[in-house]
Design a protein around this motif. Structure first.
Motif, PDB file in Angstrom:
ATOM      1  N   THR A   1       0.823  -1.211   0.000  1.00 47.36           N
ATOM      2  CA  THR A   1       0.000   0.000   0.000  1.00 47.36           C
ATOM      3  C   THR A   1       0.852   1.254   0.000  1.00 47.36           C
ATOM      4  O   THR A   1       0.484   2.255  -0.623  1.00 47.36           O
ATOM      5  CB  THR A   1      -0.932   0.017   1.228  1.00 47.36           C
TER       6      THR A   1
ATOM      7  N   LYS B   1       0.867   4.786  -2.441  1.00 45.16           N
ATOM      8  CA  LYS B   1       0.774   6.124  -1.870  1.00 45.16           C
ATOM      9  C   LYS B   1       1.934   6.989  -2.363  1.00 45.16           C
ATOM     10  O   LYS B   1       1.754   8.172  -2.646  1.00 45.16           O
ATOM     11  CB  LYS B   1       0.781   6.041  -0.337  1.00 45.16           C
TER      12      LYS B   1
ATOM     13  N   GLN C   1     -10.756   6.846  -3.635  1.00 43.10           N
ATOM     14  CA  GLN C   1      -9.777   6.699  -2.562  1.00 43.10           C
ATOM     15  C   GLN C   1     -10.429   6.160  -1.303  1.00 43.10           C
ATOM     16  O   GLN C   1      -9.864   5.309  -0.603  1.00 43.10           O
ATOM     17  CB  GLN C   1      -9.107   8.049  -2.289  1.00 43.10           C
TER      18      GLN C   1
ATOM     19  N   ARG D   1      -9.730   2.551   0.724  1.00 45.80           N
ATOM     20  CA  ARG D   1      -9.434   2.425   2.150  1.00 45.80           C
ATOM     21  C   ARG D   1     -10.415   1.482   2.847  1.00 45.80           C
ATOM     22  O   ARG D   1     -10.028   0.680   3.695  1.00 45.80           O
ATOM     23  CB  ARG D   1      -9.458   3.799   2.816  1.00 45.80           C
ATOM     24  N   GLU D   2     -11.703   1.597   2.485  1.00 41.99           N
ATOM     25  CA  GLU D   2     -12.706   0.742   3.119  1.00 41.99           C
ATOM     26  C   GLU D   2     -12.498  -0.730   2.762  1.00 41.99           C
ATOM     27  O   GLU D   2     -12.605  -1.609   3.616  1.00 41.99           O
ATOM     28  CB  GLU D   2     -14.110   1.193   2.692  1.00 41.99           C
TER      29      GLU D   2
ATOM     30  N   MET E   1      -9.677  -2.084   1.861  1.00 42.15           N
ATOM     31  CA  MET E   1      -8.451  -2.537   2.516  1.00 42.15           C
ATOM     32  C   MET E   1      -8.723  -2.929   3.967  1.00 42.15           C
ATOM     33  O   MET E   1      -8.194  -3.925   4.472  1.00 42.15           O
ATOM     34  CB  MET E   1      -7.384  -1.445   2.449  1.00 42.15           C
ATOM     35  N   ASN E   2      -9.580  -2.156   4.650  1.00 43.53           N
ATOM     36  CA  ASN E   2      -9.947  -2.491   6.020  1.00 43.53           C
ATOM     37  C   ASN E   2     -10.690  -3.814   6.081  1.00 43.53           C
ATOM     38  O   ASN E   2     -10.542  -4.589   7.033  1.00 43.53           O
ATOM     39  CB  ASN E   2     -10.824  -1.383   6.613  1.00 43.53           C
TER      40      ASN E   2
ATOM     41  N   GLN F   1      -8.190  -6.774   5.539  1.00 40.83           N
ATOM     42  CA  GLN F   1      -7.014  -6.759   6.413  1.00 40.83           C
ATOM     43  C   GLN F   1      -6.864  -8.025   7.256  1.00 40.83           C
ATOM     44  O   GLN F   1      -5.759  -8.579   7.345  1.00 40.83           O
ATOM     45  CB  GLN F   1      -7.052  -5.526   7.319  1.00 40.83           C
TER      46      GLN F   1
ATOM     47  N   MET G   1      -8.102  11.145   8.439  1.00 41.88           N
ATOM     48  CA  MET G   1      -7.110  10.213   7.902  1.00 41.88           C
ATOM     49  C   MET G   1      -6.306   9.599   9.039  1.00 41.88           C
ATOM     50  O   MET G   1      -6.037  10.248  10.046  1.00 41.88           O
ATOM     51  CB  MET G   1      -6.175  10.959   6.937  1.00 41.88           C
ATOM     52  N   GLU G   2      -5.949   8.333   8.887  1.00 38.73           N
ATOM     53  CA  GLU G   2      -5.147   7.651   9.897  1.00 38.73           C
ATOM     54  C   GLU G   2      -3.787   8.328  10.033  1.00 38.73           C
ATOM     55  O   GLU G   2      -3.253   8.882   9.072  1.00 38.73           O
ATOM     56  CB  GLU G   2      -4.960   6.184   9.516  1.00 38.73           C
TER      57      GLU G   2
ATOM     58  N   GLN H   1      -1.000   7.110   7.605  1.00 37.44           N
ATOM     59  CA  GLN H   1      -1.266   7.558   6.240  1.00 37.44           C
ATOM     60  C   GLN H   1      -1.033   9.050   6.119  1.00 37.44           C
ATOM     61  O   GLN H   1      -0.510   9.541   5.119  1.00 37.44           O
ATOM     62  CB  GLN H   1      -2.700   7.217   5.852  1.00 37.44           C
TER      63      GLN H   1
ATOM     64  N   SER I   1     -16.849   7.706   5.572  1.00 41.00           N
ATOM     65  CA  SER I   1     -16.368   6.330   5.691  1.00 41.00           C
ATOM     66  C   SER I   1     -17.279   5.537   6.614  1.00 41.00           C
ATOM     67  O   SER I   1     -17.623   5.986   7.705  1.00 41.00           O
ATOM     68  CB  SER I   1     -14.927   6.325   6.234  1.00 41.00           C
TER      69      SER I   1
END
Length: 274
Positions: free
Chosen positions: A8, A12, A94, A98-99, A101-102, A105, A207-208, A211, A261
């Motif tokens: 990932t 980025k 984007q 992210r969703e 990927m979560n 995971q 944003m995390e 990231q 999100s």
């Protein structure tokens, strides 16, 4: 570093590099000619992109009694409004990435644990195969989800508008607010840099932490470059960037309000709960 983090992070970094290249192109103007543009100027890009913008700027200025500053503000807003659907689509892509990927995971961590101590080439190939199967299962395409296409579509439009400002001599003959459009101003560069820094901070909301750190480089370097470059060009350009930046702040906040999100359980988690 875990394989997923490496995977990932590479995308980025690609996104950051593309954004920096785009910013450099817009700021530098590619060192192209700045001679006045008109209907007879040769070149496909000049005829179909640059000249129409120049004509629009002059036409709107005439409607407002020769106020080229107000014309620049209005045309900038029109351009940004026209590009807004692309920008919103880019943000949605984007967020979707992210969703998803979560969601995958937990299963990805299981794969990493399974092949943790298997470093030979055969097992590495099997790991990549099962990783691709996992992406296919969840319809996860990181390359398509990065959202480069909307960004690439914007570049010709924004660059064309940039050249239209530089190659419309009537602009440099007028003043707007406290500054002359054809001369360097010593306040606008700071405003342009500040506006784009605020826009970067707005984009980081929600944003995390990890990231956010990976995107920090473009967030700090971009406004600084814009501010420095604004001291070397006529005030019409930092005016354009400042107005565009203010619009981007509003657009960023709007996109975050529209596309919130949502926590999604993975298939793995659902099965575990049963």
């Amino acid at each position: 570093m875990e394989r997923s983090s490496i995977f990932t992070s590479s995308f980025k970094r690609i996104y950051i590099i593309l954004a920096m290249i785009g910013l450099f192109i817009i700021l530098s103007g590619c060192q192209a000619t700045t001679e006045p543009i008109n209907a007879e100027t040769t070149g496909v890009f000049n005829h179909y992109v640059v000249y129409p913008f120049s004509y629009l700027i002059k036409s709107i200025a005439i409607l407002f009694n020769g106020n080229y500053g107000l014309s620049l503000v209005l045309v900038t807003l029109l351009v940004r409004i026209a590009l807004m659907p692309l920008m919103l689509k880019q943000y949605k892509n984007q967020l979707t990435m992210r969703e998803k990927m979560n969601v995958i995971q937990p299963e990805m961590k299981e794969l990493q644990e399974k092949f943790k101590d298997k470093k030979d080439s055969e097992n590495q190939k099997q790991f990549q195969k099962e990783m691709m199967e996992l992406y296919t299962k969840h319809q996860f395409n990181p390359i398509a989800s990065i959202g480069c296409l909307p960004m690439l579509i914007q570049f010709p439009i924004l660059i064309g508008f940039y050249y239209a400002i530089m190659r419309t001599p009537e602009i440099a003959e007028h003043s707007f607010l406290w500054f002359h459009l054809g001369e360097t101003d010593f306040i606008l560069p700071f405003l342009a840099a500040l506006v784009y820094f605020i826009q970067f901070k707005a984009s980081q909301m929600g944003m995390e932490t990890q990231q956010s750190k990976q995107f920090a480089v473009i967030g700090y370097i971009g406004p600084v470059l814009m501010g420095v470059f604004s001291f070397t060009v006529p005030a019409a350009l930092p005016l354009y960037w400042t107005v565009g930046g203010l619009f981007l702040i509003a657009q960023t906040l709007l996109s975050k309000a529209i596309y919130k999100s949502k926590p999604i359980q993975s298939t793995h988690e659902v099965v575990s709960e049963k």
